[in-house]
Design a protein around this motif. Structure first.
Motif, short mmCIF file in Angstrom:
data_model
loop_
_atom_site.label_atom_id
_atom_site.label_comp_id
_atom_site.label_asym_id
_atom_site.label_seq_id
_atom_site.Cartn_x
_atom_site.Cartn_y
_atom_site.Cartn_z
N GLU A 1 0.82 -1.21 0.00
CA GLU A 1 0.00 0.00 0.00
C GLU A 1 0.86 1.27 0.00
OE1 GLU A 1 -2.36 -0.32 3.49
OE2 GLU A 1 -3.62 -1.94 2.71
N ASN A 2 2.10 1.16 0.44
CA ASN A 2 2.95 2.34 0.63
C ASN A 2 4.16 2.40 -0.30
OD1 ASN A 2 2.03 3.94 3.23
ND2 ASN A 2 1.70 1.76 3.65
N PHE A 3 4.49 1.28 -0.96
CA PHE A 3 5.66 1.26 -1.82
C PHE A 3 5.32 0.56 -3.13
CE2 PHE A 3 7.45 1.53 2.43
CZ PHE A 3 8.47 2.46 2.29
N ASP A 4 5.92 1.04 -4.21
CA ASP A 4 5.83 0.34 -5.48
C ASP A 4 7.06 -0.56 -5.58
OD1 ASP A 4 5.57 -0.62 -8.01
OD2 ASP A 4 5.54 1.33 -9.02
N LEU A 5 6.89 -1.83 -5.27
CA LEU A 5 8.02 -2.76 -5.26
C LEU A 5 8.53 -3.08 -6.66
CD1 LEU A 5 6.98 -5.25 -2.42
CD2 LEU A 5 8.28 -3.13 -2.26
N GLU A 6 7.82 -2.61 -7.69
CA GLU A 6 8.31 -2.76 -9.05
C GLU A 6 9.48 -1.80 -9.30
OE1 GLU A 6 7.45 -4.73 -11.49
OE2 GLU A 6 5.43 -5.49 -11.08
N LYS A 7 9.59 -0.77 -8.47
CA LYS A 7 10.63 0.24 -8.64
C LYS A 7 11.75 -0.01 -7.62
CE LYS A 7 8.15 2.49 -11.70
NZ LYS A 7 7.43 3.71 -11.32
N GLY A 8 12.99 0.02 -8.06
CA GLY A 8 14.11 -0.15 -7.16
C GLY A 8 14.28 -1.58 -6.68
#
Length: 480
Positions: free
Chosen positions: A83-90
């Motif tokens: 909900e708080n992070f886009d795990l696709e990025k980084g």
């Protein structure tokens, strides 16, 4: 002279070969690992206390047994993260002290990640957490990197930490914690006091989590003024084609079983049986729709299986049983008898033995009862995901279930409009099959199917009247 891996194979120590590959990750070791997998048997079972599951792995000269239990707080913690992070990025770093839950979660979604374990035993347990799937899919997609120790610390953008032994783990993760650019996402048992000053970060989120076991706290610590809050989305339908994920969300109305029948329309043999069961918990197999279906839907070949009318030019479909035209390996023999899913029958069609029918009926009820009680939580179990593949035509798709047809039927009966599933990664299965590439399908290239008949098979799964035609067929059989 043979290398270490080849020597282990010669000594029938195939489990050790697999471990060697998971440490080295080079192509030569991968070849040996796939050879080793052919000689390893694996068994998974629910533990007697129903708290998790057990995996037993065995070859001629080696055996290992692991017990697993993933508490439900893991799911709530993961939900907070996405909900708080886009795990696709980084890149995401994480302490893998969960017995493989985080490793499998990160791997299957295709996130760039690196896991760290405190010791060799923990590393080994995590590697084998989903082994029956790896064994069946022959490492078609390998696991994400997992390190035993943190000597080779890699740069990460965020660190996921489920706190167990706080002081020991904090010392172990010190290299990452010292880097103030790394956001820290923590799940902490209530009672452990965290001073954000010692982390040189501010608290961006502080949320309580009350689980069956105890009370916990979710913290997000960051040195930035604010975190870039972007939700991680599970790819839905054809969005998965632009993703590295093997996990996707599909609409129930676009799902088909191996016959091409819909789970959302009247007449599906599993769903109709469960609707009977919903109204009568004492329902017997002999009284069920499933029994009637097995007795009356007994196709002699694939053409009859698809309810194609007499006179339809569909050779070789009218001569026996073949693989679907998009499935490998190429040029299998034409079978006069249908495939059996288990001894005594085929759960998609009749005829079946009474013993087989009773077993299917009980499996169906068991799936329904479990999902009704606990919900659909596939990450918590080995082989927990419904698996299958996509048939793609222009901007539309059908999800054809390979494994988990009892669970799909249960979800449909329980009113699910959509659900999360996983691609079937068996060596002979394509994740996606495109209508406009029929000439490249294995059985077409082998000359078994013409492109025209192959496309007819594909189009069958896009028909909307298959259930209606089944009901009409069962009525005709009743009148004979």
């Amino acid at each position: 002279m043979p290398g270490d891996g080849e020597k282990l194979l010669e000594d029938d120590r195939n489990i050790s070969v697999f471990i060697e590959y998971m440490k080295s990750r080079d192509e030569e070791s991968l070849v040996l690992a796939r050879k080793a997998l052919r000689n390893i048997k694996s068994y998974s079972s629910t533990r007697k206390d129903k708290q998790g599951y057990r995996i037993r792995i065995k070859c001629k000269n080696e055996e290992k047994v692991f017990n697993y239990y993933f508490p439900y707080r893991y799911e709530e913690f993961i939900n907070t993260i996405v909900e708080n992070f886009d795990l696709e990025k980084g890149k995401t770093g994480y302490l893998e002290n969960t017995g493989g839950f985080l490793l499998n979660y990160m791997t299957q979604r295709g996130f760039e990640s690196i896991g760290l374990t405190l010791c060799e035993d923990e590393w080994e347990k995590c590697i084998f957490a989903n082994f029956p799937v790896l064994r069946r899919e022959y490492l078609k997609r390998e696991l994400s990197p997992l390190m035993a120790g943190n000597e080779n610390s890699q740069k990460v953008d965020r660190l996921v930490w489920i706190v167990d032994d706080y002081m020991r783990e904090k010392k172990f993760l010190n290299n990452y914690i010292e880097n103030e650019d790394v956001d820290i996402i923590m799940l902490i048992p209530k009672g452990i006091k965290i001073n954000p000053v010692e982390f040189r970060r501010e608290i961006c989120l502080d949320r309580s989590l009350i689980s069956k076991e105890s009370e916990f706290q979710i913290l997000i610590l960051s040195s930035k003024d604010e975190i870039d809050q972007k939700e991680t989305r599970i790819p839905e339908g054809l969005e998965v084609l632009k993703s590295n994920s093997v996990i996707l969300k599909v609409d129930m109305e676009k799902c088909r079983d191996n016959n091409g029948f819909m789970y959302t329309e009247q007449g599906h043999y599993f769903v109709e049986t469960l609707k009977q069961y919903e109204n009568n918990e004492d329902l017997k197999y002999e009284e069920s729709y499933l029994k009637d279906y097995y007795d009356k839907f007994q196709p002699d070949n694939r053409r009859d299986n698809y309810l194609w009318e007499e006179g339809v030019d569909c050779f070789p479909m009218d001569h026996g049983w073949l693989y679907d035209p998009w499935r490998g390996p190429a040029n299998p023999p034409l079978r006069e008898k249908r495939f059996e899913t288990r001894k005594g029958g085929n759960h998609n069609i009749g005829p079946n033995t009474e013993e087989f029918g009773h077993a299917e009926f009980n499996r169906l009820r068991g799936a329904y009862d479990t999902l009704k009680e606990t919900g659909y939580n596939p990450d918590f179990f080995v082989d927990g995901y419904i698996t299958g593949y996509l048939l793609v035509r222009k901007d539309d798709y059908r999800f054809v279930a390979s494994e988990g047809q009892h669970r799909i039927a249960a979800l449909s009966a329980l009113g699910y409009d959509s659900f999360v599933c996983r691609f079937d990664l068996k060596p002979w299965t394509s994740e996606t099959v495109f209508y406009n590439q029929a000439s490249k399908w294995p059985q077409v290239k082998a000359g078994i199917f013409t492109p025209r008949v192959a496309k007819m098979c594909f189009e069958h799964f896009f028909r909307t009247d298959n259930n209606t035609r089944l009901i009409e067929h069962l009525k005709r059989m009743s009148s004979i």
